[in-house]
Design a protein around this motif. Sequence first.
Motif, mmCIF file in Angstrom:
data_model
loop_
_atom_site.group_PDB
_atom_site.id
_atom_site.type_symbol
_atom_site.label_atom_id
_atom_site.label_comp_id
_atom_site.label_asym_id
_atom_site.label_seq_id
_atom_site.Cartn_x
_atom_site.Cartn_y
_atom_site.Cartn_z
ATOM 1 N N SER A 62 0.037 9.103 6.944
ATOM 2 C CA SER A 62 0.699 8.391 7.491
ATOM 3 C C SER A 62 0.233 6.608 6.683
ATOM 4 O O SER A 62 0.123 7.153 6.358
ATOM 5 N N ILE A 63 2.324 6.296 6.031
ATOM 6 C CA ILE A 63 2.000 5.060 5.848
ATOM 7 C C ILE A 63 0.640 4.426 5.970
ATOM 8 O O ILE A 63 -0.046 3.314 5.403
ATOM 9 N N ARG A 64 0.143 3.631 7.480
ATOM 10 C CA ARG A 64 -0.552 3.106 8.140
ATOM 11 C C ARG A 64 -1.463 3.048 7.549
ATOM 12 O O ARG A 64 -2.707 2.791 7.141
ATOM 13 N N LYS A 65 -2.283 4.759 7.896
ATOM 14 C CA LYS A 65 -3.397 5.659 7.145
ATOM 15 C C LYS A 65 -3.538 5.273 5.325
ATOM 16 O O LYS A 65 -4.516 4.628 4.908
ATOM 17 N N ILE A 74 -0.203 -0.782 1.284
ATOM 18 C CA ILE A 74 0.993 -0.332 1.486
ATOM 19 C C ILE A 74 2.047 -1.420 0.217
ATOM 20 O O ILE A 74 2.839 -0.538 -0.228
ATOM 21 N N LYS A 75 2.194 -2.474 -0.151
ATOM 22 C CA LYS A 75 2.948 -3.228 -0.827
ATOM 23 C C LYS A 75 2.729 -2.062 -2.368
ATOM 24 O O LYS A 75 3.630 -1.955 -3.086
ATOM 25 N N TYR A 78 4.093 1.660 -2.942
ATOM 26 C CA TYR A 78 5.439 1.145 -2.678
ATOM 27 C C TYR A 78 6.492 0.932 -3.944
ATOM 28 O O TYR A 78 7.037 1.109 -4.453
ATOM 29 N N LYS A 83 10.888 3.770 -3.722
ATOM 30 C CA LYS A 83 11.695 5.149 -2.992
ATOM 31 C C LYS A 83 10.950 6.234 -2.619
ATOM 32 O O LYS A 83 10.585 6.749 -2.898
ATOM 33 N N ALA A 84 10.897 6.450 -0.794
ATOM 34 C CA ALA A 84 10.395 7.324 -0.230
ATOM 35 C C ALA A 84 8.744 7.000 -1.444
ATOM 36 O O ALA A 84 8.581 8.403 -1.385
ATOM 37 N N PRO A 85 7.625 6.725 -0.574
ATOM 38 C CA PRO A 85 6.826 6.708 -1.678
ATOM 39 C C PRO A 85 5.307 7.848 -0.471
ATOM 40 O O PRO A 85 4.833 8.879 -1.786
ATOM 41 N N LEU A 86 5.840 7.945 0.395
ATOM 42 C CA LEU A 86 5.171 8.952 0.865
ATOM 43 C C LEU A 86 5.116 10.535 0.977
ATOM 44 O O LEU A 86 4.628 11.491 0.213
ATOM 45 N N LYS A 87 6.890 10.247 0.781
ATOM 46 C CA LYS A 87 7.317 12.054 0.444
ATOM 47 C C LYS A 87 6.904 11.873 -1.142
ATOM 48 O O LYS A 87 7.077 13.401 -1.983
ATOM 49 N N SER A 100 4.752 12.156 9.432
ATOM 50 C CA SER A 100 4.924 11.712 10.374
ATOM 51 C C SER A 100 5.985 10.331 9.927
ATOM 52 O O SER A 100 6.725 10.442 9.454
ATOM 53 N N ILE A 102 5.775 7.576 11.210
ATOM 54 C CA ILE A 102 5.145 5.894 11.055
ATOM 55 C C ILE A 102 4.280 5.534 9.499
ATOM 56 O O ILE A 102 4.035 6.235 9.490
#
Lengths: 102, 160
Positions: A62-65, A74-75, A78, A83-87, A100, A102
């Motif tokens: 997740s982004i939180r992890k 997180i910054k 990104y 654009k949609a970093p986790l994906k 997730s 979050i």
Amino acid sequence: MEKVIAGKTVAVNEEGYLTDFKQWDKSIADELAAEAEISLSPRHWEVLNYLQTEFKNEVPLSIRKIGKSGVVDIKEFYQLFPKAPLKTATKIAGIPKPASCI
Amino acid sequence: MTENKGEIKKMMIILSKGTLENVYAAFVLANGARMEGIEAEMFFTFFGLESIHKKKLTHLHVATVGNPAMHIPTLLGGLPGVEALATTMMKKEMEKIDMPDVAEFLDILSASGVRMWACKLAMDMFHYKKEDLYEGVEDVITVGDFYKQSAGEGTHMLFI
């Protein structure tokens, strides 16, 4: 579905994520990154390696992890994968898209 | 609409409530937009300001009165301590599903590029100052300014 990436035929789902991590290699990552208009730097690779390790340990992402990983905040995440970093990052890493919220 | 096939480019989320469940709904929607590569901006007005007020944001509660879905009789929900107890229970469940608390969530939103604005009218009404607010809040603006911020194709607006 099958798709030819970097000259190799690999199994992907309808969103283009590799369905078998064993078929992944660095040239595939480079080509998937290029599709997302990203040129992979050593910093990107640190993040991708982290994501793959978490995947192998079956830790849900997740982004939180990511923010708590100590690998990247997180910054920067990104900035590295706009654009949609986790994906985007999971797709390049050859692992499934996180479910997730979050 | 036909030109961009209805694709969402930007979410403008107005938060007018200060109960935990509404604050989380707004935060999850804003964060979720950024995770999908969609721009997100938030406008905090009326009780929504509590979620960005430095001294108040750690003390938000779920609503136990006037909330039939809580399945707590209204009379019981109003007893001293019930709201606090329900809030503690909810926070525990949220931590289990990897949900950050309000302060950490604000940091996540800010780092993710969510732009945050406070409503001038509500700020004046509650006698809040810009310094009272979370650092990630860019400015105190009018509703007109917020509409200007919303310009562009594929912008959607949400009122919570």
